[in-house]
Design a protein around this motif. Sequence first.
Motif, mmCIF file in Angstrom:
data_model
loop_
_atom_site.group_PDB
_atom_site.id
_atom_site.type_symbol
_atom_site.label_atom_id
_atom_site.label_comp_id
_atom_site.label_asym_id
_atom_site.label_seq_id
_atom_site.Cartn_x
_atom_site.Cartn_y
_atom_site.Cartn_z
ATOM 1 N N GLY A 284 1.447 8.783 24.435
ATOM 2 C CA GLY A 284 1.047 7.520 25.047
ATOM 3 C C GLY A 284 -0.197 6.886 24.466
ATOM 4 O O GLY A 284 -0.633 5.825 24.929
ATOM 5 N N LYS A 285 -0.772 7.499 23.414
ATOM 6 C CA LYS A 285 -2.016 6.981 22.849
ATOM 7 C C LYS A 285 -1.758 6.143 21.595
ATOM 8 O O LYS A 285 -0.730 6.284 20.926
ATOM 9 C CB LYS A 285 -2.973 8.125 22.514
ATOM 10 N N THR A 286 -2.704 5.266 21.304
ATOM 11 C CA THR A 286 -2.695 4.474 20.074
ATOM 12 C C THR A 286 -3.880 4.874 19.225
ATOM 13 O O THR A 286 -5.025 4.863 19.706
ATOM 14 C CB THR A 286 -2.752 2.967 20.381
ATOM 15 N N ILE A 287 -3.614 5.251 17.993
ATOM 16 C CA ILE A 287 -4.670 5.648 17.059
ATOM 17 C C ILE A 287 -4.955 4.481 16.129
ATOM 18 O O ILE A 287 -4.043 3.908 15.532
ATOM 19 C CB ILE A 287 -4.240 6.885 16.247
ATOM 20 N N GLU A 288 -6.222 4.119 16.026
ATOM 21 C CA GLU A 288 -6.641 3.060 15.106
ATOM 22 C C GLU A 288 -7.120 3.691 13.803
ATOM 23 O O GLU A 288 -8.061 4.482 13.787
ATOM 24 C CB GLU A 288 -7.759 2.213 15.718
ATOM 25 N N TRP A 289 -6.448 3.323 12.726
ATOM 26 C CA TRP A 289 -6.789 3.807 11.384
ATOM 27 C C TRP A 289 -7.511 2.654 10.688
ATOM 28 O O TRP A 289 -6.891 1.664 10.320
ATOM 29 C CB TRP A 289 -5.516 4.205 10.654
ATOM 30 N N VAL A 290 -8.810 2.792 10.525
ATOM 31 C CA VAL A 290 -9.641 1.701 10.019
ATOM 32 C C VAL A 290 -9.779 1.794 8.504
ATOM 33 O O VAL A 290 -10.117 2.852 7.955
ATOM 34 C CB VAL A 290 -11.035 1.702 10.687
ATOM 35 N N PHE B 113 -11.306 -2.563 3.858
ATOM 36 C CA PHE B 113 -10.900 -3.546 2.848
ATOM 37 C C PHE B 113 -9.988 -4.571 3.497
ATOM 38 O O PHE B 113 -9.565 -4.411 4.646
ATOM 39 C CB PHE B 113 -10.170 -2.868 1.682
ATOM 40 N N SER B 114 -9.650 -5.601 2.750
ATOM 41 C CA SER B 114 -8.707 -6.594 3.254
ATOM 42 C C SER B 114 -7.283 -6.081 3.126
ATOM 43 O O SER B 114 -6.994 -5.151 2.377
ATOM 44 C CB SER B 114 -8.863 -7.919 2.489
ATOM 45 N N GLU B 115 -6.384 -6.699 3.872
ATOM 46 C CA GLU B 115 -4.990 -6.291 3.879
ATOM 47 C C GLU B 115 -4.324 -6.611 2.541
ATOM 48 O O GLU B 115 -4.588 -7.637 1.934
ATOM 49 C CB GLU B 115 -4.251 -7.017 5.007
ATOM 50 N N GLY B 116 -3.467 -5.712 2.077
ATOM 51 C CA GLY B 116 -2.686 -5.980 0.875
ATOM 52 C C GLY B 116 -3.091 -5.180 -0.333
ATOM 53 O O GLY B 116 -2.386 -5.160 -1.338
ATOM 54 N N VAL C 299 -1.980 2.357 14.332
ATOM 55 C CA VAL C 299 -2.179 0.973 13.915
ATOM 56 C C VAL C 299 -3.243 0.937 12.823
ATOM 57 O O VAL C 299 -4.356 1.440 13.016
ATOM 58 C CB VAL C 299 -2.617 0.086 15.097
ATOM 59 N N VAL C 300 -2.901 0.366 11.675
ATOM 60 C CA VAL C 300 -3.869 0.225 10.577
ATOM 61 C C VAL C 300 -4.652 -1.060 10.794
ATOM 62 O O VAL C 300 -4.077 -2.152 10.918
ATOM 63 C CB VAL C 300 -3.155 0.204 9.213
ATOM 64 N N LYS C 301 -5.965 -0.945 10.872
ATOM 65 C CA LYS C 301 -6.840 -2.101 11.083
ATOM 66 C C LYS C 301 -7.730 -2.281 9.858
ATOM 67 O O LYS C 301 -8.076 -1.310 9.176
ATOM 68 C CB LYS C 301 -7.695 -1.904 12.335
ATOM 69 N N PHE C 302 -8.148 -3.518 9.615
ATOM 70 C CA PHE C 302 -8.909 -3.841 8.413
ATOM 71 C C PHE C 302 -10.291 -4.362 8.790
ATOM 72 O O PHE C 302 -10.424 -5.208 9.669
ATOM 73 C CB PHE C 302 -8.139 -4.866 7.574
ATOM 74 N N MET C 303 -11.303 -3.823 8.099
ATOM 75 C CA MET C 303 -12.681 -4.207 8.347
ATOM 76 C C MET C 303 -13.376 -4.452 7.001
ATOM 77 O O MET C 303 -14.241 -3.687 6.586
ATOM 78 C CB MET C 303 -13.407 -3.115 9.142
#
Length: 362
Positions: free
Chosen positions: A32-38, A41-44, A69-73
């Motif tokens: 039931g959890k969501t893992i944020e993979w930070v 860099f920008s997407e692509g 979920v892959v997140k971009f910073m």
Amino acid sequence: MTISKFTRRAIVGMIAAAGIAAPAAAEIDYTGKTIEWVIPFSEGGGSAKWANFYAPLLSEALPGNPTIVVKFMPGAGSTKGANWFQNQEYKDGTTVFSSSGSTQFPYLLGDPRVRYEYADWHPVLASGTGGVAYLNPEDGAKFDGSANNLKDTDFIYGSQGATRLDLVPLLAWEMLGMNVEPVFGVKGRSDGRLMFERGEANIDYQTSSAYLGASVGLVEAGTAVPMMTWGALDDDGNIVRDPTFPDIPSFKEVCEATDGCETSGESWEAWKAFFIAGFPAQKLLFLPKGAPQEAIDTWVTALEEVKARPDFAEISAKRLGIYPQMTGETAQLALDSATKVPDDAKAFVVNWLKEAYGVELK
């Protein structure tokens, strides 16, 4: 100056040990959890493609099958995201972070923007990669395996910064006697590729996953011509052709064929040192500081399960290239190698950055 035998053996040893046995599964449940993979860099770009390759496989392998979920910073050549991660403490295992050579190089060079310490983080995966430099069709037609016919051309290159992983291509092109003017400030290699596609740049380079995922299409369409790879290390620490791109010459081959370029001496040893720091362990996945051993074991076990899939060799070769995927203790050895370079190589690069680009690192 030379790359030490210890460094060569460490790299070879990491590759040989990549099949190390996984620890026993830990009692952690991500149901039931969501893992944020930070990703800093920008997407692509290559890091995004690497994380997006692993994310669904890890979702299947981690206990409880969490959503990943892959997140971009992006920002400051990846130091913004790394500085943010330095301030994160382990809570419930739902935040992880990945760095690349562009994050490792500022750390190696003492960039004043660095506020992160790799020793505080817990590596669970280290992936090797390569890189491919390519030209527009007009200049690609002049390329004959050497850079001799390219020395009178003015090249434009979209760069994240000279203290990032772009250090490797920028120094290589200078050693070849090419006039490459970097346009600094792009947030990721995908932005550099877009500059090339729009005709705002006439030379580009991408790490292997990004090249396989996007730039190969440019080559197939006739709008890009491969020039060289950075190569790979053999068992004796020599630069050889990249096994992912066996038909493309390595930088060493192009240098040997180019007037005035030497594969020995200070420039070569410095370039090779930073190539080793930046590519054999180019992308790393970390848990934040304070992560308990059971959490580390859980991730390593899941990654070993992913690597044991019968289709892993085939799908990873297509998406990432043919490179070692190191977990657990071998990931830590890879990190150690990626965050150390000989003092004389560092001194050479620091002086080169000042002379070539006016970059002073204090």
